[in-house]
Structure formats: structure tokens, C-alpha cells
Design a protein around this motif. Structure first.
Motif, PDB file in Angstrom:
ATOM      1  N   THR A 170       1.395  -2.484   3.223  1.00  0.00           N
ATOM      2  CA  THR A 170       1.697  -2.026   1.869  1.00  0.00           C
ATOM      3  C   THR A 170       0.679  -2.423   0.810  1.00  0.00           C
ATOM      4  OG1 THR A 170       3.059  -3.983   1.445  1.00  0.00           O
ATOM      5  CG2 THR A 170       4.177  -2.032   2.315  1.00  0.00           C
ATOM      6  N   PRO A 183      -7.586   4.924   0.179  1.00  0.00           N
ATOM      7  CA  PRO A 183      -6.162   4.603   0.369  1.00  0.00           C
ATOM      8  C   PRO A 183      -5.537   5.477   1.454  1.00  0.00           C
ATOM      9  CG  PRO A 183      -6.442   5.914  -1.598  1.00  0.00           C
ATOM     10  CD  PRO A 183      -7.820   5.645  -1.052  1.00  0.00           C
ATOM     11  N   LEU A 241       0.299   4.654   1.262  1.00  0.00           N
ATOM     12  CA  LEU A 241       0.145   3.798   0.090  1.00  0.00           C
ATOM     13  C   LEU A 241       0.253   4.585  -1.207  1.00  0.00           C
ATOM     14  CD1 LEU A 241      -2.758   1.319   0.879  1.00  0.00           C
ATOM     15  CD2 LEU A 241      -0.351   0.813   0.630  1.00  0.00           C
TER      16      LEU A 241
END
Length: 129
Positions: free
Chosen positions: A93, A110, A114
């Protein structure tokens, strides 16, 4: 029937209901440990995808599990499982991969899991009526 060489009792095959309670508890913990081991490695592969140097975290994961392989205290094992689960959650996370594009520039990559919906922030909250 259950047969496992790595469980207490030497891996004898017998019906599950005849296993002493301590052995069935050990089987449950062993399953949790194995599941955590696999989950940590899957998360490592997703988080550090295409980064050979970071993928070497595999070595650290394996070392930690090997160091605690002989642990027999159920309380200590549960504590170690909790620590491993917390590490996996943080990796999954919170870690974003960055790629050096220039000597002063990083490109962030990313993962889709996320990315969350951007909710606008409001300085002046509305009054409830």
C-alpha cells in the motif's frame, strides 16, 4: 488423511480428528506461515517489478524465515506472523517505484492498486442542518 513430514509427529498419516490438539494447532500455524511466505514473495514481485536490484529483497525474506525456522513458541510465532503481515501491507500500500531518468529526476511508476479516486479537499466544511 493428512501427511506432512515437516509437522510434529514425523509426518505420520492418520485421520485429522485423531491428531492431538497441539499438532493441529501447529498445522494451522504452519499453513499461516507458508501462506505469509508466498504472499510476501508475490507482493515483492509486484512492487519491485522490472527492478533486479530491489527484487533481491527475496534473499532477505528467505533469510528471515530461515532464521526463525526452529521457533516453537506459539506466541512468538503469532508475533512473527503479525510482523510479516504488517510488512506485506506496507509494501503493498505504500511503496511506489521510481526510475532515474536524469541525474536529478525520478519518474514515479505507481501500480494500479495504489491509485485511488482523488477527493477534493474543502477548507470550509459545510454545516449540517
Amino acid at each position: 488423511m493428512v501427511s506432512c513430514d515437516w509437522l510434529p509427529g514425523g509426518g505420520a498419516t492418520r485421520p485429522l480428528e485423531k491428531w492431538p490438539q497441539a499438532e493441529t494447532r501447529a498445522m494451522g500455524q504452519a499453513a499461516k506461515v507458508l501462506q505469509l511466505f508466498k504472499t510476501l514473495h508475490r507482493t515483492r514481485q509486484q512492487v519491485f517489478k522490472n527492478d533486479a536490484r530491489a527484487l533481491e529483497a527475496r534473499i532477505k525474506i528467505n533469510e528471515e524465515f530461515k532464521c526463525n525456522k526452529t521457533e516453537t513458541s506459539p506466541k512468538k510465532i503469532e508475533e512473527l506472523i503479525k510482523i510479516g503481515s504488517d510488512v506485506e501491507l506496507i509494501l503493498r500500500t505504500s511503496v511506489i517505484q521510481g526510475i532515474h531518468t536524469d541525474h536529478n529526476t525520478l519518474k514515479l511508476v505507481p501500480r494500479k492498486d495504489l491509485l485511488i479516486e482523488n477527493v477534493p479537499y474543502c477548507d470550509a466544511p459545510t454545516q449540517k442542518q
